[in-house]
Write a protein that holds these residues in place. Structure first.
Motif, PDB file in Angstrom:
ATOM      1  N   GLY A 164     -14.523  19.731  69.254  1.00 28.39           N
ATOM      2  CA  GLY A 164     -14.938  18.540  68.499  1.00 28.39           C
ATOM      3  C   GLY A 164     -14.418  17.266  69.126  1.00 28.39           C
ATOM      4  N   GLN A 165     -13.151  17.275  69.568  1.00 32.56           N
ATOM      5  CA  GLN A 165     -12.599  16.099  70.229  1.00 32.56           C
ATOM      6  C   GLN A 165     -13.366  15.770  71.504  1.00 32.56           C
ATOM      7  OE1 GLN A 165     -10.121  14.072  69.119  1.00 32.56           O
ATOM      8  NE2 GLN A 165     -10.111  15.270  67.226  1.00 32.56           N
ATOM      9  N   GLN A 166     -13.734  16.796  72.244  1.00 32.69           N
ATOM     10  CA  GLN A 166     -14.495  16.563  73.472  1.00 32.69           C
ATOM     11  C   GLN A 166     -15.878  16.005  73.157  1.00 32.69           C
ATOM     12  OE1 GLN A 166     -14.505  20.312  75.507  1.00 32.69           O
ATOM     13  NE2 GLN A 166     -12.382  20.132  76.236  1.00 32.69           N
ATOM     14  N   GLU A 167     -16.526  16.513  72.109  1.00 33.01           N
ATOM     15  CA  GLU A 167     -17.834  15.985  71.715  1.00 33.01           C
ATOM     16  C   GLU A 167     -17.729  14.530  71.281  1.00 33.01           C
ATOM     17  OE1 GLU A 167     -20.793  17.214  71.850  1.00 33.01           O
ATOM     18  OE2 GLU A 167     -20.251  19.193  72.647  1.00 33.01           O
ATOM     19  N   LEU A 168     -16.660  14.212  70.506  1.00 29.51           N
ATOM     20  CA  LEU A 168     -16.467  12.826  70.057  1.00 29.51           C
ATOM     21  C   LEU A 168     -16.236  11.895  71.230  1.00 29.51           C
ATOM     22  CD1 LEU A 168     -16.159  10.892  67.678  1.00 29.51           C
ATOM     23  CD2 LEU A 168     -13.732  11.464  67.589  1.00 29.51           C
ATOM     24  N   ALA A 169     -15.414  12.329  72.193  1.00 33.26           N
ATOM     25  CA  ALA A 169     -15.163  11.507  73.373  1.00 33.26           C
ATOM     26  C   ALA A 169     -16.448  11.318  74.178  1.00 33.26           C
ATOM     27  CB  ALA A 169     -14.073  12.154  74.234  1.00 33.26           C
ATOM     28  N   LYS A 170     -17.247  12.364  74.241  1.00 34.98           N
ATOM     29  CA  LYS A 170     -18.514  12.283  74.967  1.00 34.98           C
ATOM     30  C   LYS A 170     -19.444  11.271  74.299  1.00 34.98           C
ATOM     31  CE  LYS A 170     -22.396  15.119  76.468  1.00 34.98           C
ATOM     32  NZ  LYS A 170     -22.994  16.484  76.459  1.00 34.98           N
ATOM     33  N   GLU A 230      -6.579  31.434  64.224  1.00 40.22           N
ATOM     34  CA  GLU A 230      -5.918  30.182  64.585  1.00 40.22           C
ATOM     35  C   GLU A 230      -6.415  29.674  65.934  1.00 40.22           C
ATOM     36  OE1 GLU A 230      -3.903  28.324  62.900  1.00 40.22           O
ATOM     37  OE2 GLU A 230      -3.813  29.621  61.138  1.00 40.22           O
ATOM     38  N   GLU A 231      -6.543  30.585  66.875  1.00 38.22           N
ATOM     39  CA  GLU A 231      -7.031  30.190  68.198  1.00 38.22           C
ATOM     40  C   GLU A 231      -8.459  29.678  68.117  1.00 38.22           C
ATOM     41  OE1 GLU A 231      -7.390  32.084  72.719  1.00 38.22           O
ATOM     42  OE2 GLU A 231      -6.732  33.314  71.017  1.00 38.22           O
ATOM     43  N   HIS A 232      -9.276  30.327  67.251  1.00 34.78           N
ATOM     44  CA  HIS A 232     -10.656  29.881  67.093  1.00 34.78           C
ATOM     45  C   HIS A 232     -10.708  28.467  66.500  1.00 34.78           C
ATOM     46  CE1 HIS A 232     -14.944  30.215  66.461  1.00 34.78           C
ATOM     47  NE2 HIS A 232     -14.796  29.931  65.175  1.00 34.78           N
ATOM     48  N   ARG A 233      -9.876  28.208  65.474  1.00 38.24           N
ATOM     49  CA  ARG A 233      -9.850  26.864  64.883  1.00 38.24           C
ATOM     50  C   ARG A 233      -9.367  25.823  65.901  1.00 38.24           C
ATOM     51  NH1 ARG A 233      -8.192  29.651  60.047  1.00 38.24           N
ATOM     52  NH2 ARG A 233      -6.002  29.407  60.601  1.00 38.24           N
ATOM     53  N   TYR A 234      -8.386  26.192  66.684  1.00 37.88           N
ATOM     54  CA  TYR A 234      -7.865  25.252  67.688  1.00 37.88           C
ATOM     55  C   TYR A 234      -8.941  24.941  68.729  1.00 37.88           C
ATOM     56  CZ  TYR A 234      -5.064  23.469  71.548  1.00 37.88           C
ATOM     57  OH  TYR A 234      -4.568  22.702  72.576  1.00 37.88           O
ATOM     58  N   LEU A 235      -9.661  25.976  69.150  1.00 38.84           N
ATOM     59  CA  LEU A 235     -10.717  25.751  70.140  1.00 38.84           C
ATOM     60  C   LEU A 235     -11.839  24.889  69.550  1.00 38.84           C
ATOM     61  CD1 LEU A 235     -10.958  29.297  71.761  1.00 38.84           C
ATOM     62  CD2 LEU A 235      -9.950  27.242  72.755  1.00 38.84           C
ATOM     63  N   ASN A 236     -12.160  25.103  68.267  1.00 39.74           N
ATOM     64  CA  ASN A 236     -13.173  24.257  67.623  1.00 39.74           C
ATOM     65  C   ASN A 236     -12.713  22.804  67.548  1.00 39.74           C
ATOM     66  OD1 ASN A 236     -15.022  26.313  67.216  1.00 39.74           O
ATOM     67  ND2 ASN A 236     -14.197  26.877  65.213  1.00 39.74           N
ATOM     68  N   PHE A 237     -11.407  22.602  67.254  1.00 40.67           N
ATOM     69  CA  PHE A 237     -10.871  21.241  67.209  1.00 40.67           C
ATOM     70  C   PHE A 237     -10.970  20.575  68.581  1.00 40.67           C
ATOM     71  CE2 PHE A 237      -7.175  18.474  67.900  1.00 40.67           C
ATOM     72  CZ  PHE A 237      -7.421  17.493  66.954  1.00 40.67           C
ATOM     73  N   ILE A 238     -10.587  21.310  69.623  1.00 44.12           N
ATOM     74  CA  ILE A 238     -10.664  20.763  70.982  1.00 44.12           C
ATOM     75  C   ILE A 238     -12.111  20.449  71.339  1.00 44.12           C
ATOM     76  CG2 ILE A 238     -10.270  21.266  73.420  1.00 44.12           C
ATOM     77  CD1 ILE A 238      -7.731  20.691  71.878  1.00 44.12           C
TER      78      ILE A 238
END
Length: 222
Positions: free
Chosen positions: A176-182, A166-174
């Protein structure tokens, strides 16, 4: 000249007193050994120094307890009171009990059982079976406890594994959001740069190529 007579009294000098004690102690112990061997006698000698250290000798054919017992019988005097007598009896009882337990232990090991009758052998067999049953139950309890611990450890490992997933999926989501914002920031910056370049090119265009306004009134005047 002959040796002078020594007055028998306490030696005041401590060093001389200790030297005299050592010499005479060794001498009297030697005499006790000699009379024991030469005359075939039972001798027991105990010497206690002023420092509390004890020195003793007992002829090999006897013990101090045996000599004291003989002294009690012949003199009718006792060197210890009823309390010590009870203590001696208690020691004898414990020794007998210990000997009996040692015999039982050898029987349980299967040693010295030729002299036992049928009932005694049956009692030993029952005792061994009861002991074996108790050991088996205790072993099963230990094994069951180990299984429970293993199951608990497995549950904890699975739970920890799920938590890590779960922590790994959450970190991947975060991430991805950072990459999208970038990417959005980069696109915005690129769009702004293009607009700035367009405005700069327009301001630098030559005057001859600029569109001249149409003035129809000038033709009429001509």
């Amino acid at each position: 000249m002959g040796r002078g007579k020594i007055e028998i009294k306490r030696i005041e000098n401590s060093s001389n007193r200790q030297v005299t004690f050592s010499k005479r102690r060794n001498g009297i112990l030697k005499k006790a050994k000699e009379i024991s061997v030469l005359c075939d006698t039972e001798v027991s000698l105990i010497i206690c120094s002023s420092s509390g250290k004890m020195h003793q000798y007992c002829s090999p054919s006897t013990t101090l307890v045996d000599i004291l017992d003989k002294y009690h019988k012949q003199s009718g005097k006792k060197l210890w009171d009823a309390k010590h007598e009870n203590l001696s009896n208690e020691i004898d009882r414990i020794k007998k009990e210990n000997d009996s337990m040692q015999i039982k232990l050898r029987h349980l090991k299967g040693e010295d059982i030729t002299s036992l009758n049928h009932k005694e052998l049956m009692a030993i067999e029952d005792a061994l079976e009861n002991g074996h049953s108790g050991i088996r139950e205790k072993k099963n309890e230990k094994i069951e406890g180990m299984r429970k611990n293993i199951n608990l450890d497995s549950f904890l490992l699975n739970f920890q594994g799920k938590m890590l997933e779960e922590e790994h999926r959450y970190l991947n989501f975060i991430l991805g959001q950072q990459e999208l914002a970038k990417q959005q920031r980069e696109m915005t910056i690129e769009s702004n740069v293009r607009e700035i370049d367009t405005d700069h090119c327009t301001s630098q265009m030559p005057f001859a190529f600029r569109v001249q306004p149409i003035q129809p009134n000038l033709q009429k005047r001509i």
